[in-house]
Design a protein around this motif. Structure first.
Motif, PDB file in Angstrom:
ATOM      1  N   ARG A 291       0.834  -1.206   0.000  1.00 10.90           N
ATOM      2  CA  ARG A 291       0.000   0.000   0.000  1.00 10.90           C
ATOM      3  C   ARG A 291       0.866   1.252   0.000  1.00 10.90           C
ATOM      4  N   ARG A 292       1.854   1.273   0.910  1.00 16.55           N
ATOM      5  CA  ARG A 292       2.842   2.356   0.965  1.00 16.55           C
ATOM      6  C   ARG A 292       4.204   1.720   1.209  1.00 16.55           C
ATOM      7  N   ALA A 293       5.239   2.255   0.570  1.00 17.97           N
ATOM      8  CA  ALA A 293       6.567   1.659   0.734  1.00 17.97           C
ATOM      9  C   ALA A 293       7.660   2.709   0.653  1.00 17.97           C
TER      10      ALA A 293
ATOM     11  N   PHE B 175       2.149   8.289  19.664  1.00 19.14           N
ATOM     12  CA  PHE B 175       3.306   7.964  20.487  1.00 19.14           C
ATOM     13  C   PHE B 175       2.893   7.488  21.883  1.00 19.14           C
ATOM     14  N   ARG B 176       1.826   8.079  22.402  1.00 17.46           N
ATOM     15  CA  ARG B 176       1.387   7.714  23.750  1.00 17.46           C
ATOM     16  C   ARG B 176       0.752   6.322  23.783  1.00 17.46           C
ATOM     17  N   THR B 177      -0.007   6.000  22.742  1.00 18.26           N
ATOM     18  CA  THR B 177      -0.726   4.728  22.720  1.00 18.26           C
ATOM     19  C   THR B 177       0.001   3.637  21.940  1.00 18.26           C
ATOM     20  N   GLY B 178       0.949   4.044  21.095  1.00 14.92           N
ATOM     21  CA  GLY B 178       1.629   3.063  20.253  1.00 14.92           C
ATOM     22  C   GLY B 178       0.780   2.599  19.085  1.00 14.92           C
ATOM     23  N   LYS B 179      -0.364   3.275  18.859  1.00 18.84           N
ATOM     24  CA  LYS B 179      -1.249   2.929  17.749  1.00 18.84           C
ATOM     25  C   LYS B 179      -1.079   3.952  16.639  1.00 18.84           C
ATOM     26  N   TRP B 180      -0.406   3.517  15.586  1.00 19.33           N
ATOM     27  CA  TRP B 180      -0.127   4.424  14.480  1.00 19.33           C
ATOM     28  C   TRP B 180      -1.298   4.436  13.502  1.00 19.33           C
ATOM     29  N   SER B 181      -1.418   5.498  12.756  1.00 18.98           N
ATOM     30  CA  SER B 181      -2.499   5.589  11.774  1.00 18.98           C
ATOM     31  C   SER B 181      -2.173   4.720  10.568  1.00 18.98           C
ATOM     32  N   GLY B 182      -3.164   4.573   9.702  1.00 18.14           N
ATOM     33  CA  GLY B 182      -2.976   3.748   8.512  1.00 18.14           C
ATOM     34  C   GLY B 182      -2.076   4.386   7.471  1.00 18.14           C
ATOM     35  N   ASP B 183      -1.519   5.557   7.760  1.00 17.82           N
ATOM     36  CA  ASP B 183      -0.674   6.251   6.794  1.00 17.82           C
ATOM     37  C   ASP B 183       0.775   5.784   6.837  1.00 17.82           C
ATOM     38  N   LEU B 184       1.135   4.906   7.766  1.00 12.56           N
ATOM     39  CA  LEU B 184       2.508   4.417   7.829  1.00 12.56           C
ATOM     40  C   LEU B 184       2.787   3.430   6.691  1.00 12.56           C
ATOM     41  N   THR B 185       4.032   3.375   6.274  1.00 14.95           N
ATOM     42  CA  THR B 185       4.412   2.424   5.235  1.00 14.95           C
ATOM     43  C   THR B 185       4.303   0.995   5.765  1.00 14.95           C
ATOM     44  N   ASP B 186       3.999   0.063   4.868  1.00 14.11           N
ATOM     45  CA  ASP B 186       3.927  -1.342   5.272  1.00 14.11           C
ATOM     46  C   ASP B 186       5.066  -2.176   4.697  1.00 14.11           C
ATOM     47  N   THR B 187       5.873  -1.596   3.793  1.00 15.60           N
ATOM     48  CA  THR B 187       6.898  -2.384   3.101  1.00 15.60           C
ATOM     49  C   THR B 187       8.176  -1.584   2.881  1.00 15.60           C
ATOM     50  N   ILE B 188       9.303  -2.282   2.983  1.00 11.86           N
ATOM     51  CA  ILE B 188      10.609  -1.732   2.612  1.00 11.86           C
ATOM     52  C   ILE B 188      11.005  -2.371   1.283  1.00 11.86           C
ATOM     53  N   VAL B 189      11.259  -1.563   0.278  1.00 15.67           N
ATOM     54  CA  VAL B 189      11.675  -2.068  -1.034  1.00 15.67           C
ATOM     55  C   VAL B 189      13.164  -1.806  -1.212  1.00 15.67           C
ATOM     56  N   LEU B 190      13.926  -2.866  -1.480  1.00 14.11           N
ATOM     57  CA  LEU B 190      15.374  -2.765  -1.689  1.00 14.11           C
ATOM     58  C   LEU B 190      15.694  -3.142  -3.134  1.00 14.11           C
ATOM     59  N   LEU B 191      16.330  -2.251  -3.856  1.00 11.20           N
ATOM     60  CA  LEU B 191      16.694  -2.493  -5.247  1.00 11.20           C
ATOM     61  C   LEU B 191      18.207  -2.517  -5.381  1.00 11.20           C
ATOM     62  N   GLY B 192      18.758  -3.639  -5.853  1.00 12.53           N
ATOM     63  CA  GLY B 192      20.203  -3.753  -6.000  1.00 12.53           C
ATOM     64  C   GLY B 192      20.803  -4.698  -4.983  1.00 12.53           C
TER      65      GLY B 192
ATOM     66  N   PRO C 136       5.468   5.520 -12.661  1.00 12.12           N
ATOM     67  CA  PRO C 136       5.038   5.513 -11.257  1.00 12.12           C
ATOM     68  C   PRO C 136       4.867   4.090 -10.744  1.00 12.12           C
ATOM     69  N   TYR C 137       5.105   3.902  -9.447  1.00 12.84           N
ATOM     70  CA  TYR C 137       4.828   2.624  -8.812  1.00 12.84           C
ATOM     71  C   TYR C 137       3.319   2.475  -8.652  1.00 12.84           C
ATOM     72  N   TYR C 138       2.864   1.258  -8.449  1.00 17.55           N
ATOM     73  CA  TYR C 138       1.430   1.046  -8.263  1.00 17.55           C
ATOM     74  C   TYR C 138       1.000   1.394  -6.838  1.00 17.55           C
ATOM     75  N   PHE C 139       1.960   1.627  -5.953  1.00 14.97           N
ATOM     76  CA  PHE C 139       1.687   1.952  -4.555  1.00 14.97           C
ATOM     77  C   PHE C 139       2.204   3.350  -4.238  1.00 14.97           C
ATOM     78  N   GLN C 140       1.833   3.853  -3.073  1.00 15.79           N
ATOM     79  CA  GLN C 140       2.315   5.158  -2.629  1.00 15.79           C
ATOM     80  C   GLN C 140       3.771   5.054  -2.178  1.00 15.79           C
ATOM     81  N   THR C 141       4.548   6.083  -2.488  1.00 19.03           N
ATOM     82  CA  THR C 141       5.972   6.085  -2.122  1.00 19.03           C
ATOM     83  C   THR C 141       6.311   7.388  -1.415  1.00 19.03           C
ATOM     84  N   PRO C 142       6.181   7.437  -0.084  1.00 17.39           N
ATOM     85  CA  PRO C 142       6.485   8.675   0.635  1.00 17.39           C
ATOM     86  C   PRO C 142       7.968   9.021   0.636  1.00 17.39           C
ATOM     87  N   TYR C 143       8.830   8.002   0.407  1.00 16.87           N
ATOM     88  CA  TYR C 143      10.276   8.268   0.472  1.00 16.87           C
ATOM     89  C   TYR C 143      11.006   7.318  -0.471  1.00 16.87           C
TER      90      TYR C 143
END
Length: 380
Positions: free
Chosen positions: A97-99, A149-166, A113-120
């Motif tokens: 979803r995001r990576a 930070f207080r609850t440790g419950k992050w929103s759904g906007d966090l990335t779910d995957t790390i993509v490594l190329l090379g 473009p990737y098929y997923f969101q790429t914040p970084y």
């Protein structure tokens, strides 16, 4: 048996079908009459959906889809000797979803473009790779509300995957793996010269580690003669310097605009990140013709209007003559001509029709003009 479902590891990897249910059953109406249902997906799907609802009701907390699949697996029918855990490696990395995308030294990538969101997206430094990746993850967390930070419950906007190329060093991959476990991230690792097997801590967390396979397997009963499928097949050859993924991305958009579903397979594993298929060229023991047959079978299963198969080569004659290519409706070559600083597109058909274009650069407008000629060729 009635009321049972099974987990199929082989199908989960090859086609993404993870659970198979027995759907043939009897329904009793208000008058006592019996209706016998056939064994079809229309009945199997709601049955498995009911098992999902039951799992969610009985479990106080299901942190991820992978955990939910594991619960379903534990409740499924399976032979006693079957102790395989659900696969964490899939044929297609289609869950992203995001990576965060990290490129190794020498990796250029595509402007498509990737098929997923790429914040970084960034180049990986020569040293301290894991620390560099962790900084990107922490920066993203810092942008979350203070309550996270207080609850440790992050929103759904966090990335779910790390993509490594090379290619990366084994020690670096192990550190990234530990990082993924700590922050609960899936990993996509694309390297043409290296493979990595995750350690038990990664697997036990039901995280996914995807890397390309160098082989493919299609059962004989799943193959179909391309000419029998009536799907137009384009075989496209491209030079190494050319951004073929961008070209295909724009071409696919033009097909979609006119109501055509195009199915695209490329001999580059990074094609997966752009919602295209990957078929390894070096896996064809019997040459290009075997890959074309495999591509035809895959395209037929996808219910597509047109199939485009792309392999790296300098020009058409490099392959069509040497590889004895047949059952291809149209052959194309898209190459970069360095001495002329231009892009050359050549086309030929089974009916010996041929045409050539030369563009100073290949932008969306140029691809659109080429598409118009290609569509007319296909329609006529």
């Amino acid at each position: 048996m009635v009321g049972q479902y099974t987990y199929d590891a082989e199908k989960a990897y090859s086609s993404g079908i993870e659970f198979t249910a027995f759907a043939r059953h009897e329904l009793v109406d208000s008058t006592g009459g019996i209706v016998r249902c056939s064994n079809c997906n229309s009945y199997a799907t709601p049955f498995v959906t009911a098992q999902v609802c039951k799992a969610l009701q009985q479990s106080k907390h299901v942190p991820s889809i992978e955990k939910l699949k594991y619960i379903l697996y534990e409740n499924s029918y399976r032979p006693i000797q079957d102790t395989d855990l659900p696969v964490i490696q899939y044929k297609h990395p289609d869950w992203i979803r995001r990576a965060h995308v990290f490129k190794g030294e020498g990796v250029v990538g595509s402007v498509a473009p990737y098929y997923f969101q790429t914040p970084y997206e960034a180049q990986i430094p020569r040293t301290k790779v894991a620390a560099f990746i962790e900084q990107a993850i922490l920066r993203e967390q810092e942008q979350q509300p203070d309550s996270a930070f207080r609850t440790g419950k992050w929103s759904g906007d966090l990335t779910d995957t790390i993509v490594l190329l090379g290619t990366m060093e084994p020690e670096e991959l192990q550190e990234v793996e530990q990082l993924a476990v700590h922050y609960r991230k899936h990993v996509v690792y694309i390297s043409t010269s290296q493979r990595h097997t995750p350690a038990p801590p990664f697997l036990s967390d039901h995280l996914r580690w995807w890397q390309q396979e160098d082989h493919f397997f299609i059962k004989q009963e799943e193959t179909i003669a391309i000419e029998a499928s009536h799907i137009p097949l384009i075989c496209m050859y491209y030079s190494k310097e050319f951004d073929i993924l961008y070209f295909l991305h724009v071409l696919r958009d033009f097909f979609a605009r006119d109501g055509y579903q195009s199915w695209i397979v490329v001999d580059q594993p990074t094609a997966m990140l752009h919602d295209m298929e990957y078929l390894p060229l070096k896996a064809a023991i019997h040459g290009l013709q075997a890959l074309i047959i495999a591509a035809g079978a895959m395209a037929y299963s996808a219910y597509t209007d047109i199939a485009i198969f792309c392999v790296e080569a300098q020009h058409i004659s490099n392959w069509s003559k040497e590889q004895d290519v047949s059952v291809v409706d149209i052959e194309l070559s898209v190459i970069s001509v360095a001495e002329a600083d231009s892009i050359q597109i050549s086309i030929q058909t089974e009916q010996r029709y041929s045409q050539e274009w030369v563009f100073p650069e290949l932008n969306e407008g140029d691809i659109g003009r080429f598409y118009t000629s290609l569509e007319q060729l296909l329609v006529n």
